[in-house]
Design a protein around this motif. Structure first.
Motif, mmCIF file in Angstrom:
data_model
loop_
_atom_site.group_PDB
_atom_site.id
_atom_site.type_symbol
_atom_site.label_atom_id
_atom_site.label_comp_id
_atom_site.label_asym_id
_atom_site.label_seq_id
_atom_site.Cartn_x
_atom_site.Cartn_y
_atom_site.Cartn_z
ATOM 1 N N ALA A 120 -3.489 -2.781 -6.041
ATOM 2 C CA ALA A 120 -4.665 -2.121 -5.489
ATOM 3 C C ALA A 120 -5.545 -1.474 -6.554
ATOM 4 C CB ALA A 120 -4.231 -1.065 -4.467
ATOM 5 N N ASN A 121 -5.078 -1.475 -7.788
ATOM 6 C CA ASN A 121 -5.859 -0.901 -8.880
ATOM 7 C C ASN A 121 -6.749 -2.001 -9.482
ATOM 8 O OD1 ASN A 121 -6.867 0.268 -11.187
ATOM 9 N ND2 ASN A 121 -4.878 0.804 -12.057
ATOM 10 N N PRO A 122 -8.069 -1.878 -9.364
ATOM 11 C CA PRO A 122 -8.945 -2.945 -9.873
ATOM 12 C C PRO A 122 -8.841 -3.138 -11.386
ATOM 13 C CG PRO A 122 -10.217 -1.009 -9.199
ATOM 14 C CD PRO A 122 -8.813 -0.787 -8.730
ATOM 15 N N GLN A 123 -8.384 -2.127 -12.116
ATOM 16 C CA GLN A 123 -8.201 -2.255 -13.563
ATOM 17 C C GLN A 123 -6.728 -2.473 -13.945
ATOM 18 O OE1 GLN A 123 -10.303 0.657 -12.564
ATOM 19 N NE2 GLN A 123 -11.946 -0.861 -12.686
ATOM 20 N N LYS A 124 -5.960 -3.010 -13.009
ATOM 21 C CA LYS A 124 -4.508 -3.130 -13.216
ATOM 22 C C LYS A 124 -4.173 -3.993 -14.432
ATOM 23 C CE LYS A 124 -3.879 -7.063 -10.066
ATOM 24 N NZ LYS A 124 -5.298 -7.170 -9.669
ATOM 25 N N LYS A 172 -2.008 -6.872 -15.713
ATOM 26 C CA LYS A 172 -1.393 -7.998 -15.015
ATOM 27 C C LYS A 172 0.002 -8.281 -15.560
ATOM 28 C CE LYS A 172 -5.750 -10.245 -13.775
ATOM 29 N NZ LYS A 172 -6.556 -11.497 -13.840
ATOM 30 N N ASN A 211 0.816 -1.213 0.000
ATOM 31 C CA ASN A 211 0.000 0.000 0.000
ATOM 32 C C ASN A 211 0.851 1.265 0.000
ATOM 33 O OD1 ASN A 211 -2.596 -1.140 -0.018
ATOM 34 N ND2 ASN A 211 -2.394 -1.682 2.145
#
Length: 330
Positions: free
Chosen positions: A267-271, A273, A163
């Motif tokens: 932590a980014n939901p649209q990261k 990968k 974080n």
């Protein structure tokens, strides 16, 4: 085999040498074998023509090779012809003795390369060797005729799974994976020469970038308003090493760093990968203030750098390490 060094001669690689060079890579490099296709792609079909491949020959047998890859560099507004030295390979039969000796076969092969490069019209040679070679390069000012410089850099590591390194960034910017290197990259380079400014650095135009970083993960930062290119970051897909990063100015460069971290962060939901948990890179006077704001740790790896001036009509102070815009790409 006759292992006396007095019979070693140096010359540029010829077509008939390719099989012997591939055998050297397989048996003596420590990096493993390469294919004929890789040889042709990496060394014969660069944006600026063929590499200068210098071979060491002993009684008609190829016992060493070193690659000098052509590029272009900006130095105080002037574009010059440069070479990046890499991949020195020497048969184990000739590795004995102190490599820092002026007559050591490895050093002799390197010096022969400088002579051949100068004859071919190149003006500067640079390299990012393994850190262990730095001691040899530091000897150049004492034993080589032309000016040279060396430097070493720490490696930063920005965690993507903590974080502490997740940062808020501007909504006016988007990140996407590059699909091509268009003339936008040429315009970015031309603007950065003035705005950064780039006093000394490898020319980052589209044709070069496609060749040198096309196989990496290239993240473009673009304006959400007009989709214009703000900058990019190129990252090795396996190791997470940031091989290049660029923007028009330092302010935009900071945004590119921030956007890349956000795009890859857990932590980014649209990261996006990836297979690595840290972005690593050279800790230079340019990158240190930027990554300090994000938060980083120092990785044990050390980067080494050296340059050698071939064309002494160029004032060497303009090539000082402190003037370079430098990443592991160049």
């Amino acid at each position: 085999m006759d292992t006396s060094t007095e019979h070693i001669t140096h010359r540029l690689c010829e077509e008939r040498d390719k099989e012997a060079i591939l055998q050297l890579w397989e048996e003596e490099s420590g990096w493993g074998a390469i294919t004929m296709e890789q040889f042709d792609t990496w060394f014969l079909n660069t944006p600026y023509g063929k590499c200068l491949i210098v071979v060491a020959e002993n009684n008609d047998k190829i016992v060493g090779q070193i690659i000098y890859s052509p590029s272009r560099m900006i130095v105080d507004g002037q574009e010059i012809k440069t070479l990046r030295g890499s991949s020195p390979i020497l048969s184990s039969d000739f590795r004995k003795g102190n490599i820092r000796n002026y007559d050591h076969p490895a050093f002799a092969m390197m010096r022969a390369g400088f002579d051949l490069a100068y004859q071919a019209g190149y003006q500067c040679v640079y390299a990012f060797p393994a850190y262990g070679w730095l001691g040899l390069l530091k000897l150049f000012p004492r034993i080589m005729p032309n000016p040279s410089d060396t430097a070493s850099f720490d490696c930063f590591a920005i965690g993507l799974d903590t974080n502490q390194t997740f940062i808020s960034v501007e909504d006016s910017l988007n990140v996407m994976i590059a699909v091509d290197f268009t003339n936008e990259y040429d315009a970015l380079w031309e603007d950065a020469i003035v705005q950064m400014p780039v006093k000394a650095g490898i020319v980052r135009k589209a044709k070069w970038l496609k060749y040198i970083i096309g196989g990496h993960l290239v993240l473009e930062t673009r304006s959400a308003v007009d989709n214009s290119l703000v900058g990019y970051m190129a990252i090795n897909k396996k190791s997470g090493l940031m091989v290049d990063v660029f923007a028009r100015n330092i302010s935009d460069l900071e945004k590119v760093f921030q956007q890349a971290v956000k795009a890859l962060h857990f932590a980014n939901p649209q990261k996006i990968k990836v297979n690595f948990s840290k972005i690593k890179g050279m800790l230079t006077p340019v990158t240190q203030p930027i990554v300090s704001k994000i938060g980083y740790q120092t990785d044990p790896f050390r980067f080494a750098f050296g340059d050698y001036l071939l064309d002494t009509t160029i004032p060497f102070e303009k090539l000082a390490v402190s003037n370079w815009y430098m990443t592991p790409m160049g």
